[in-house]
Design an enzyme around this catalytic site. Structure first.
Site, PDB file in Angstrom:
ATOM      1  CG  HIS A 517      -1.706  -1.324   1.289  1.00 21.96           C
ATOM      2  ND1 HIS A 517      -2.327  -1.762   2.433  1.00 21.96           N
ATOM      3  CD2 HIS A 517      -1.938  -2.288   0.360  1.00 21.96           C
ATOM      4  CE1 HIS A 517      -2.904  -2.935   2.203  1.00 21.96           C
ATOM      5  NE2 HIS A 517      -2.677  -3.270   0.952  1.00 21.96           N
TER       6      HIS A 517
HETATM    7  C1  FAD Z   1       0.232  -9.286  -1.365  1.00 24.10           C
HETATM    8  C2  FAD Z   1      -0.691  -8.131  -1.620  1.00 24.10           C
HETATM    9  C3  FAD Z   1      -1.894  -8.022  -0.919  1.00 24.10           C
HETATM   10  C4  FAD Z   1      -2.739  -6.936  -1.146  1.00 24.10           C
HETATM   11  N1  FAD Z   1      -3.925  -6.886  -0.480  1.00 24.10           N
HETATM   12  C5  FAD Z   1      -4.741  -5.826  -0.651  1.00 24.10           C
HETATM   13  C6  FAD Z   1      -5.991  -5.765   0.041  1.00 24.10           C
HETATM   14  O1  FAD Z   1      -6.385  -6.675   0.753  1.00 24.10           O
HETATM   15  N2  FAD Z   1      -6.764  -4.665  -0.131  1.00 24.10           N
HETATM   16  C7  FAD Z   1      -6.376  -3.628  -0.933  1.00 24.10           C
HETATM   17  O2  FAD Z   1      -7.105  -2.633  -1.003  1.00 24.10           O
HETATM   18  N3  FAD Z   1      -5.215  -3.692  -1.632  1.00 24.10           N
HETATM   19  C8  FAD Z   1      -4.400  -4.753  -1.521  1.00 24.10           C
HETATM   20  N4  FAD Z   1      -3.233  -4.826  -2.235  1.00 24.10           N
HETATM   21  C9  FAD Z   1      -2.909  -3.735  -3.177  1.00 24.10           C
HETATM   22  C10 FAD Z   1      -3.523  -3.958  -4.563  1.00 24.10           C
HETATM   23  O3  FAD Z   1      -3.016  -5.127  -5.127  1.00 24.10           O
HETATM   24  C11 FAD Z   1      -3.197  -2.755  -5.462  1.00 24.10           C
HETATM   25  O4  FAD Z   1      -3.750  -1.596  -4.867  1.00 24.10           O
HETATM   26  C12 FAD Z   1      -3.806  -2.895  -6.847  1.00 24.10           C
HETATM   27  O5  FAD Z   1      -3.385  -4.071  -7.458  1.00 24.10           O
HETATM   28  C13 FAD Z   1      -3.419  -1.685  -7.693  1.00 24.10           C
HETATM   29  O6  FAD Z   1      -3.922  -1.821  -9.002  1.00 24.10           O
HETATM   30  P1  FAD Z   1      -3.252  -1.025 -10.182  1.00 24.10           P
HETATM   31  O7  FAD Z   1      -4.025  -1.327 -11.409  1.00 24.10           O
HETATM   32  O8  FAD Z   1      -3.123   0.402  -9.779  1.00 24.10           O
HETATM   33  O9  FAD Z   1      -1.745  -1.543 -10.286  1.00 24.10           O
HETATM   34  P2  FAD Z   1      -1.147  -3.004 -10.459  1.00 24.10           P
HETATM   35  O10 FAD Z   1      -2.039  -4.042  -9.947  1.00 24.10           O
HETATM   36  O11 FAD Z   1       0.223  -2.938  -9.897  1.00 24.10           O
HETATM   37  O12 FAD Z   1      -1.041  -3.193 -12.033  1.00 24.10           O
HETATM   38  C14 FAD Z   1      -0.149  -2.444 -12.805  1.00 24.10           C
HETATM   39  C15 FAD Z   1       0.292  -3.235 -14.018  1.00 24.10           C
HETATM   40  O13 FAD Z   1       1.135  -2.380 -14.806  1.00 24.10           O
HETATM   41  C16 FAD Z   1       2.210  -3.138 -15.317  1.00 24.10           C
HETATM   42  N5  FAD Z   1       3.313  -2.214 -15.617  1.00 24.10           N
HETATM   43  C17 FAD Z   1       4.104  -1.550 -14.735  1.00 24.10           C
HETATM   44  N6  FAD Z   1       4.998  -0.793 -15.392  1.00 24.10           N
HETATM   45  C18 FAD Z   1       4.776  -0.967 -16.708  1.00 24.10           C
HETATM   46  C19 FAD Z   1       5.390  -0.447 -17.886  1.00 24.10           C
HETATM   47  N7  FAD Z   1       6.395   0.408 -17.819  1.00 24.10           N
HETATM   48  N8  FAD Z   1       4.908  -0.863 -19.091  1.00 24.10           N
HETATM   49  C20 FAD Z   1       3.873  -1.747 -19.174  1.00 24.10           C
HETATM   50  N9  FAD Z   1       3.274  -2.261 -18.085  1.00 24.10           N
HETATM   51  C21 FAD Z   1       3.703  -1.870 -16.867  1.00 24.10           C
HETATM   52  C22 FAD Z   1       2.524  -4.136 -14.227  1.00 24.10           C
HETATM   53  O14 FAD Z   1       3.190  -5.274 -14.755  1.00 24.10           O
HETATM   54  C23 FAD Z   1       1.134  -4.453 -13.682  1.00 24.10           C
HETATM   55  O15 FAD Z   1       0.564  -5.575 -14.302  1.00 24.10           O
HETATM   56  C24 FAD Z   1      -2.378  -5.917  -2.064  1.00 24.10           C
HETATM   57  C25 FAD Z   1      -1.180  -6.045  -2.787  1.00 24.10           C
HETATM   58  C26 FAD Z   1      -0.345  -7.144  -2.582  1.00 24.10           C
HETATM   59  C27 FAD Z   1       0.895  -7.267  -3.391  1.00 24.10           C
END
Ligand code: FAD
Length: 590
Positions: A517
């Site tokens: 987070h």
């Molecule tokens: C173990 C764990 C437990 C969690 N538990 C919770 C929970 O219980 N509750 C909660 O609210 N949140 C939780 N989270 C947080 C949650 O996973 C994230 O808030 C959420 O996944 C964010 O989504 P996002 O789309 O912003 O980013 P991400 O899920 O990080 O997705 C971003 C994507 O962009 C890709 N990417 C990055 N850079 C580039 C680039 N330069 N070019 C192309 N692609 C790229 C990555 O490969 C990734 O697939 C947890 C996280 C983890 C790791």
């Protein structure tokens, strides 16, 4: 030399939760959308098969679903006088890599932030006076209200099929829900999860102490559910392999189980996996993006022209891409100028472990899930009087047995031997009779905590690594001490014979896992002198660039972030559909 590809209407960088939501919404608008994802394709049937999905060594210890540091990492230090060093193993947080992002291996706890969170500086100023906010605490308002967010929280919860109990329906308080939540327009789409013995005992004890326990809002499903896109998920079986694992059961909401089955069929959507975006390209004015440059795994470089660029990479990657592309003014912590990289925050997470009499208590902790359990909010945010306490903020207290994997979850009572037969006996004796109660708490922005490009270390392509400068501010350490003692009181009242209390002390370390987070760096707001994007997540400097993710939080609340991240994705998509496309250019706050 990059090969130039045919133009697209929209390029989405990263296909996790935010990228999938935005891409789907913009495809519905008839736009031609391409998503570029750094990692591989992943789906439930092939990648999280029940035969091997609960492989602790493969997924938890060796982190197969996560970003490999050899591909990309960050440098870290506690303050600006130190030299930052590269993280060579992701410990403190676990970035995702591949379709679904970290949403594949998240736990599924799905909160809404409180109304006060969105106007935090104003709220504390009104209640305690401006002098209550320390001079170096750079907390700020978000530029929108909880009421602005409510319809979008609702959309994310119904997309994910969140299981929970409303505490406030249109202003009417509801028995059994969270009495501190903002008003919601309707109930959760699914009833709360069933509770195992540990959370039941926690809730009974908390209620006797005068608190108001409620079920944790969970993106693990309490029953079979078909979401508004027509995608069906299954009921959670409490297998206990959620956090750091893909769900084999179609029971944990993720891009895979909620959006992608629909998005991937759309003829105006294209996904290119194993394609890492290197930078956003700008025209000669520096005020208009022309597309992105990316590289595939064979090392070939491509230029993808597009009218609209949406950064949906992990929050650290979003900030880094903006720094590498020259979008926004980098923050200078000494001068206090610039905004890009400012207000980087984390989450204060504490666990109190109670050790109970094995002859009387059997919690069967291996029956669990990442987001099952019961919570109280009496010590979260500003739900208690901070006047006499000398700190601001707080955390949500929960008893959430997420599983009891045999390699990593073997707490032993304080004073136990740390190796040999004595240690083995302590593990055996307490495996079924220990119980954790945690507190996931706020992290408030501080002038000295920020993100910038590392001057020394580069990645495999020669680009500067992201540098994290972060330590726990004194305010947050005091808060952690207070809330942890409150949690310990409850665990003691539950009947624990021994307690391992862990208030956060000392400096932030990159080694033990704390949570993923991490937030901030491109704060949203109404004032371009303190924010990087406006309340629609549109860059102040380059209006055809939007960024969605926890990087837009000005500071962190005492709740996990993804409910708010998902709601912001829907809100940004709505602003693009209903306003930006009609009149491309800077959006004025309505
Ligand atoms: C173990 C764990 C437990 C969690 N538990 C919770 C929970 O219980 N509750 C909660 O609210 N949140 C939780 N989270 C947080 C949650 O996973 C994230 O808030 C959420 O996944 C964010 O989504 P996002 O789309 O912003 O980013 P991400 O899920 O990080 O997705 C971003 C994507 O962009 C890709 N990417 C990055 N850079 C580039 C680039 N330069 N070019 C192309 N692609 C790229 C990555 O490969 C990734 O697939 C947890 C996280 C983890 C790791």
């Amino acid at each position: 030399m990059a090969r130039k590809l045919p133009r697209k209407d929209v390029v989405v960088i990263g296909l996790g939760w935010t990228g999938s939501i935005i891409a789907n919404e913009l495809c519905d608008e008839g736009l031609d959308v391409v998503a570029l994802e750094r990692g591989p394709w992943r789906d439930t049937a092939t990648d999280f098969n029940i035969g091997y999905a609960p492989d602790e060594l493969r997924y938890n210890v060796r982190q197969e679903l996560m970003l490999r540091p050899a591909q990309e990492t960050v440098t870290a230090r506690n303050n600006a006088d130190q030299t930052a060093l590269p993280m060579r193993h992701f410990g403190s947080f676990h970035p995702g890599n591949g379709v679904g992002g970290a949403g594949v291996h998240w736990a599924g706890i799905t909160w809404r932030f409180s109304p006060a969170d969105f106007r935090l500086r104003s709220h504390y100023t009104e209640r305690y006076g401006a002098q209550s906010i320390p001079e170096d605490m750079t907390i700020q308002d978000w530029g929108l209200t909880y009421e602005d967010m409510e319809p979008y929280y609702d959309r994310f919860e119904y997309l994910a099929g969140v299981s929970g109990k409303a505490g406030n329906l249109n202003g009417q308080m509801q028995e059994g829900g969270n009495p501190f939540e903002g008003a919601r327009q309707r109930e959760y789409p699914n009833p709360p999860m069933m509770q195992t013995y540990g959370p039941t005992l926690f809730a009974e004890t908390a209620a006797k102490m005068g608190y108001k326990p409620f079920p944790i809002p969970s993106s693990l499903l309490s029953r079979t559910y078909t979401n508004p896109l027509g995608v069906t998920m299954g009921q959670c079986t409490f297998c206990g392999f959620c956090t750091n694992y893909g769900c084999a059961n179609y029971s944990k909401a993720s891009a895979q189980t909620t959006v992608l089955p629909v998005l991937m069929r759309k003829s105006n959507f294209e996904l290119r996996t194993l394609c890492e975006v290197l930078k956003v390209n700008l025209d000669s004015s520096g005020k208009k993006a022309t597309g992105v440059t990316y590289i595939d795994t064979s090392g070939n470089e491509y230029e993808q022209p597009a009218d609209l660029v949406i950064l949906c990479a992990f929050m650290l990657d979003n900030v880094r891409l903006m720094l590498l592309s020259g979008i926004g003014t980098p923050y200078d912590h000494r001068a206090g100028t610039g905004t890009l990289g400012r207000n980087f925050c984390y989450q204060m997470a504490n666990q109190v472990v109670g050790f109970f009499d094995p002859a009387k208590y059997n919690f069967n902790n291996f029956i669990g899930g990442g987001a099952t359990g019961m919570a109280i909010d009496e010590f979260n945010n500003d739900n208690f009087d901070h006047g006499p306490l000398g700190f601001l903020g707080g955390g949500s207290t929960r008893c959430a047995p997420i599983g009891a994997e045999p390699i990593s979850r073997r707490p032993t009572p304080p004073g136990s031997p740390t190796w040999g037969s004595g240690w083995k006996k302590a593990v055996r004796d307490s495996y079924l009779s220990n119980l954790s109660v945690g507190c996931e708490a706020s992290s408030y922005a501080n002038r000295g905590n920020f993100l910038d490009l590392d001057p020394t270390y580069t990645d495999r392509l020669g680009r500067p690594l992201m540098r994290i400068t972060f330590d726990f501010p004194e305010n947050d350490l005091k808060m952690s001490d207070y809330v942890t003692r409150k949690v310990a009181e409850i665990v003691r009242a539950m009947g624990a014979q021994q307690i391992d209390e862990n208030p956060r002390t000392g400096h932030w370390s990159v080694v033990p896992y704390q949570s993923t987070h991490v937030v901030g760096g491109t704060a949203m707001g109404m004032d371009p002198s303190t924010s990087v994007v406006n309340p629609y997540l549109q860059s102040w400097d380059v209006p055809n660039v939007f960024t969605v993710g926890a990087n837009v939080f000005p500071q962190n609340s005492g709740y996990n972030p993804t409910g708010t991240v998902g709601a912001l994705a829907f809100r940004a998509a709505d602003a693009i559909r209903s306003r930006y496309l009609k009149s491309p250019g800077p959006l004025v706050h309505a």
